[in-house]
Design a protein around this motif. Structure first.
Motif, PDB file in Angstrom:
ATOM      1  N   HIS A  75      61.315   4.473  77.838  1.00 23.33           N
ATOM      2  CA  HIS A  75      61.710   4.230  76.451  1.00 23.33           C
ATOM      3  C   HIS A  75      60.464   4.042  75.589  1.00 23.33           C
ATOM      4  CE1 HIS A  75      66.026   3.825  77.155  1.00 23.33           C
ATOM      5  NE2 HIS A  75      65.675   3.301  78.315  1.00 23.33           N
ATOM      6  N   VAL A  76      60.569   4.507  74.348  1.00 18.29           N
ATOM      7  CA  VAL A  76      59.488   4.360  73.379  1.00 18.29           C
ATOM      8  C   VAL A  76      60.112   3.901  72.070  1.00 18.29           C
ATOM      9  CG1 VAL A  76      57.663   5.527  72.086  1.00 18.29           C
ATOM     10  CG2 VAL A  76      58.140   6.213  74.439  1.00 18.29           C
ATOM     11  N   SER A  77      59.596   2.818  71.500  1.00 20.41           N
ATOM     12  CA  SER A  77      60.059   2.395  70.182  1.00 20.41           C
ATOM     13  C   SER A  77      59.023   2.863  69.161  1.00 20.41           C
ATOM     14  CB  SER A  77      60.257   0.885  70.123  1.00 20.41           C
ATOM     15  OG  SER A  77      59.070   0.206  70.456  1.00 20.41           O
ATOM     16  N   LEU A  78      59.507   3.284  68.004  1.00 20.78           N
ATOM     17  CA  LEU A  78      58.644   3.802  66.942  1.00 20.78           C
ATOM     18  C   LEU A  78      59.088   3.204  65.621  1.00 20.78           C
ATOM     19  CD1 LEU A  78      56.512   5.851  65.828  1.00 20.78           C
ATOM     20  CD2 LEU A  78      58.376   7.530  65.751  1.00 20.78           C
ATOM     21  N   ARG A  79      58.128   2.723  64.844  1.00 19.85           N
ATOM     22  CA  ARG A  79      58.410   2.159  63.523  1.00 19.85           C
ATOM     23  C   ARG A  79      57.552   2.880  62.498  1.00 19.85           C
ATOM     24  NH1 ARG A  79      60.597  -2.188  61.046  1.00 19.85           N
ATOM     25  NH2 ARG A  79      59.543  -2.995  59.194  1.00 19.85           N
ATOM     26  N   LEU A  80      58.200   3.422  61.461  1.00 18.90           N
ATOM     27  CA  LEU A  80      57.495   4.113  60.382  1.00 18.90           C
ATOM     28  C   LEU A  80      57.392   3.200  59.177  1.00 18.90           C
ATOM     29  CD1 LEU A  80      59.279   7.580  60.608  1.00 18.90           C
ATOM     30  CD2 LEU A  80      57.168   6.852  61.731  1.00 18.90           C
ATOM     31  N   ASN A  81      56.215   3.188  58.546  1.00 16.88           N
ATOM     32  CA  ASN A  81      55.998   2.346  57.370  1.00 16.88           C
ATOM     33  C   ASN A  81      55.103   3.112  56.397  1.00 16.88           C
ATOM     34  OD1 ASN A  81      55.829   0.254  55.572  1.00 16.88           O
ATOM     35  ND2 ASN A  81      54.368  -0.928  56.787  1.00 16.88           N
ATOM     36  N   GLY A  82      55.710   3.943  55.565  1.00 19.19           N
ATOM     37  CA  GLY A  82      54.937   4.776  54.649  1.00 19.19           C
ATOM     38  C   GLY A  82      54.123   5.790  55.424  1.00 19.19           C
ATOM     39  N   THR A  83      52.802   5.746  55.275  1.00 17.28           N
ATOM     40  CA  THR A  83      51.939   6.684  55.996  1.00 17.28           C
ATOM     41  C   THR A  83      51.389   6.087  57.287  1.00 17.28           C
ATOM     42  OG1 THR A  83      50.011   5.994  54.718  1.00 17.28           O
ATOM     43  CG2 THR A  83      51.252   7.900  53.891  1.00 17.28           C
ATOM     44  N   SER A  84      51.826   4.895  57.637  1.00 14.18           N
ATOM     45  CA  SER A  84      51.399   4.298  58.902  1.00 14.18           C
ATOM     46  C   SER A  84      52.590   4.205  59.849  1.00 14.18           C
ATOM     47  CB  SER A  84      50.772   2.920  58.676  1.00 14.18           C
ATOM     48  OG  SER A  84      51.728   2.017  58.183  1.00 14.18           O
ATOM     49  N   PHE A  85      52.297   4.030  61.112  1.00 10.38           N
ATOM     50  CA  PHE A  85      53.355   3.907  62.114  1.00 10.38           C
ATOM     51  C   PHE A  85      52.854   3.021  63.247  1.00 10.38           C
ATOM     52  CE2 PHE A  85      50.865   7.628  63.176  1.00 10.38           C
ATOM     53  CZ  PHE A  85      50.707   7.568  64.563  1.00 10.38           C
ATOM     54  N   SER A  86      53.787   2.505  64.010  1.00  8.89           N
ATOM     55  CA  SER A  86      53.451   1.680  65.166  1.00  8.89           C
ATOM     56  C   SER A  86      54.603   1.759  66.146  1.00  8.89           C
ATOM     57  CB  SER A  86      53.194   0.229  64.748  1.00  8.89           C
ATOM     58  OG  SER A  86      54.360  -0.315  64.137  1.00  8.89           O
ATOM     59  N   GLY A  87      54.367   1.260  67.340  1.00  7.47           N
ATOM     60  CA  GLY A  87      55.424   1.282  68.327  1.00  7.47           C
ATOM     61  C   GLY A  87      54.987   0.704  69.647  1.00  7.47           C
ATOM     62  N   HIS A  88      55.881   0.849  70.619  1.00  3.54           N
ATOM     63  CA  HIS A  88      55.629   0.326  71.954  1.00  3.54           C
ATOM     64  C   HIS A  88      56.097   1.355  72.970  1.00  3.54           C
ATOM     65  CE1 HIS A  88      54.911  -2.789  74.941  1.00  3.54           C
ATOM     66  NE2 HIS A  88      56.044  -2.409  75.521  1.00  3.54           N
ATOM     67  N   ASP A  89      55.219   1.650  73.918  1.00  7.68           N
ATOM     68  CA  ASP A  89      55.548   2.544  75.025  1.00  7.68           C
ATOM     69  C   ASP A  89      55.963   1.664  76.199  1.00  7.68           C
ATOM     70  OD1 ASP A  89      55.698   4.432  77.016  1.00  7.68           O
ATOM     71  OD2 ASP A  89      53.536   4.800  77.112  1.00  7.68           O
ATOM     72  N   HIS A  90      57.254   1.630  76.474  1.00  2.96           N
ATOM     73  CA  HIS A  90      57.763   0.755  77.528  1.00  2.96           C
ATOM     74  C   HIS A  90      57.357   1.243  78.906  1.00  2.96           C
ATOM     75  CE1 HIS A  90      60.221  -1.677  74.757  1.00  2.96           C
ATOM     76  NE2 HIS A  90      60.285  -0.551  74.081  1.00  2.96           N
ATOM     77  N   GLY A  91      56.998   2.520  79.030  1.00  2.00           N
ATOM     78  CA  GLY A  91      56.542   3.059  80.308  1.00  2.00           C
ATOM     79  C   GLY A  91      55.191   2.501  80.712  1.00  2.00           C
ATOM     80  N   SER A  92      54.275   2.420  79.767  1.00  2.00           N
ATOM     81  CA  SER A  92      52.940   1.884  80.055  1.00  2.00           C
ATOM     82  C   SER A  92      52.861   0.389  79.768  1.00  2.00           C
ATOM     83  CB  SER A  92      51.883   2.614  79.224  1.00  2.00           C
ATOM     84  OG  SER A  92      52.004   2.285  77.849  1.00  2.00           O
ATOM     85  N   GLY A  93      53.799  -0.105  78.949  1.00  8.30           N
ATOM     86  CA  GLY A  93      53.785  -1.511  78.576  1.00  8.30           C
ATOM     87  C   GLY A  93      52.822  -1.833  77.446  1.00  8.30           C
ATOM     88  N   HIS A  94      52.369  -0.789  76.716  1.00 10.39           N
ATOM     89  CA  HIS A  94      51.370  -1.004  75.673  1.00 10.39           C
ATOM     90  C   HIS A  94      51.864  -0.546  74.306  1.00 10.39           C
ATOM     91  CE1 HIS A  94      48.331  -2.132  78.549  1.00 10.39           C
ATOM     92  NE2 HIS A  94      48.626  -1.064  79.266  1.00 10.39           N
ATOM     93  N   ASP A  95      51.286  -1.174  73.283  1.00  6.43           N
ATOM     94  CA  ASP A  95      51.563  -0.796  71.904  1.00  6.43           C
ATOM     95  C   ASP A  95      50.705   0.391  71.494  1.00  6.43           C
ATOM     96  OD1 ASP A  95      53.353  -2.924  71.580  1.00  6.43           O
ATOM     97  OD2 ASP A  95      51.789  -4.264  70.834  1.00  6.43           O
TER      98      ASP A  95
END
Length: 120
Positions: A75-95
């Motif tokens: 699973h991968v979570s992704l958050r969009l905020n204008g021209t920036s983005f962030s998220g979490h890769d649950h497979g690796s456990g890292h942001d």
């Protein structure tokens, strides 16, 4: 996060944020074009990676997306905020996080502390 997942995320972000329509992305670190296709909108993301014959799919509400990387079974979570983005890769456990500037997508992998640059 592996480089295939980074490329798939960059493609999806480019499609949704920068409204690009080109097939694939250019990976500057690997100095080559990555063959990716799919449909990405504010409601859903479906990326097909021809190189690895796998999908990154999921749904969202325009800001937050719950994705599944079928290639790694993660699973991968992704958050969009204008021209920036962030998220979490649950497979690796890292942001991860990044920014877009036109068709350029920069992704920072917090797991290995590296930047990746893509052009959509």
């Amino acid at each position: 996060m592996d480089r295939n997942t980074r490329a798939r995320i960059a493609f999806a972000v480019g499609r949704v944020v920068a409204a690009t329509t080109k097939a694939g992305v250019f990976d500057h670190a690997e100095r080559r074009h990555r063959m990716l296709s799919g449909t990405c909108s504010r409601e859903s993301i479906h990326v097909y990676d021809a190189e690895s014959a796998t999908h990154l799919k999921g749904v969202g509400n325009g800001v937050n997306f719950a994705l599944y990387d079928h290639g790694r079974g993660a699973h991968v979570s992704l958050r969009l905020n204008g021209t920036s983005f962030s998220g979490h890769d649950h497979g690796s456990g890292h942001d991860f996080s990044g920014i877009t500037n036109g068709t350029a997508i920069q992704l920072f992998d917090h797991g290995d502390g590296s930047w990746s640059l893509y052009t959509a």
